[in-house]
Design an enzyme around this catalytic site. Sequence first.
Site, PDB file in Angstrom:
ATOM      1  N   LYS A 183       1.111  -1.013  -0.116  1.00 33.14           N
ATOM      2  CA  LYS A 183       0.229   0.032   0.439  1.00 33.14           C
ATOM      3  C   LYS A 183       1.374   1.887   0.186  1.00 33.14           C
ATOM      4  CE  LYS A 183      -4.040  -2.271  -0.275  1.00 33.14           C
ATOM      5  NZ  LYS A 183      -3.448  -3.636  -0.180  1.00 33.14           N
TER       6      LYS A 183
HETATM    7  C1  LIG Z   1      -9.796  -3.332  -0.719  1.00 29.98           C
HETATM    8  C2  LIG Z   1      -8.516  -4.011   0.064  1.00 29.98           C
HETATM    9  N1  LIG Z   1      -9.061  -4.340   1.061  1.00 29.98           N
HETATM   10  C3  LIG Z   1      -9.051  -4.961   2.582  1.00 29.98           C
HETATM   11  C4  LIG Z   1      -8.017  -5.721   1.930  1.00 29.98           C
HETATM   12  C5  LIG Z   1      -7.416  -6.994   2.673  1.00 29.98           C
HETATM   13  O1  LIG Z   1      -6.236  -5.572   4.198  1.00 29.98           O
HETATM   14  P1  LIG Z   1      -5.186  -6.802   4.788  1.00 29.98           P
HETATM   15  O2  LIG Z   1      -4.371  -7.850   3.380  1.00 29.98           O
HETATM   16  O3  LIG Z   1      -4.127  -5.650   5.241  1.00 29.98           O
HETATM   17  O4  LIG Z   1      -5.798  -7.399   5.629  1.00 29.98           O
HETATM   18  C6  LIG Z   1      -6.884  -5.512   0.661  1.00 29.98           C
HETATM   19  C7  LIG Z   1      -5.822  -5.953   0.369  1.00 29.98           C
HETATM   20  O5  LIG Z   1      -5.061  -5.857   0.002  1.00 29.98           O
HETATM   21  C8  LIG Z   1      -7.550  -4.554   0.164  1.00 29.98           C
HETATM   22  O6  LIG Z   1      -6.903  -4.185  -1.086  1.00 29.98           O
END
Ligand SMILES: Cc1ncc(COP(=O)(O)O)c(C=O)c1O
Length: 373
Positions: A183
């Site tokens: 990110k």
């Molecule tokens: C749009 C979106 N929401 C939620 C997440 C989930 O995040 P995490 O990997 O930090 O749990 C991601 C992960 O890449 C994502 O792209």
Amino acid sequence: MKAIPVGAPHLTEADRQAVLECLETGWISSEGPQVAAFEELFSATLGRRHGVAVSSGTAGLDIAVRALGLGPGDEVLVPSLTIISCGRAIAEAGARPVPVDCDATDWNARLGHFQERRTSRTKAILLVHLYGLCADLDPILAWAREQGLAVIEDASQAQGLRYRDRPCGSFGDISVFSLYANKVITTGEGGMVLCDSRALAERCRALRDLCFNPARRFWHEDLGWNYRLTALQAALGIPQVRRLPELVRRKRQLGLTYHDAFQSLSALASAPSATDYAENVYWAFGLVVAPEAPFTRDALTKALQDLGIGTRTFFYGLHQQPAFLKKGLVDPVSLPVTESLSQRGFYLPSGLGLSNEDQHRVIEAVEAFVSHR
Ligand SMILES: Cc1ncc(COP(=O)(O)O)c(C=O)c1O
């Protein structure tokens, strides 16, 4: 030849120093003052009153759904083309995820897609901004307000994106960010939950921390999770929030370079670089292979992989996921745009750690593959 990863991070001396300082002072758990400092800086940057740092975006979504009181009997409209975390959070709370289709040009769900699948049980919508661009949000938000629906916003892929004059992450009753390594702002693993209501923020904090009773330690009136972020992680995020404009400028530059390079290739489509309401921040540079192209997405990504170039396919639709279908947690619907994009879409190396030279290697590899078909 050197491999080019799909999402290489870019960390600086300031990031290193911030983490070292934690190690030197012994602040390593979630008790460290870095967590509150990170929450305050992040929420102020987004113009929100409260920030609750959590251990992942997935954790943030779990907390958001539960904090809004969604549960059995409730339906939540959610774009189908997204990560499993979005549907999972809804299902885990006992509510029903209702996946909706999306637009073929920028891959985000429009008002009509949400309206199509609304029922008398719909209680909320979960907005997701995909790959660095959002839909036209005003009509969706006005409709949700008029219908009395709660809005959860997942802005994980929209750090630095602005819709008209406001940052994405400022549109949900609760907004959630992932801070995973790929990110724009990253704490390695991590997440942030934002809202303006003190009561909601307190509920989110309680859910993050096992619903400990502040007055009676180890007494629990409700069940939460340990979804805490550590001081080490928070410290890493702070200098990145400070340089967010610079990070977003670099993302956009990488995205525009790809966009311009591939514009003349009719076999490949990308999302608009700007609309009348937002400028694409290109969290990831997505490409969709045209149905009439003389090659498939998988042939192209395989050829790139053979050259050491990492790619990532688009998501499968939530409505296609066996994990939901096997338990009857979603209806077996057909969402043709989502299904087609998930078969034909992928993204190229787009991380802040991508050098100009490596980006040119990627562009040349894609052009060479396409021109030889
Ligand atoms: C749009 C979106 N929401 C939620 C997440 C989930 O995040 P995490 O990997 O930090 O749990 C991601 C992960 O890449 C994502 O792209």
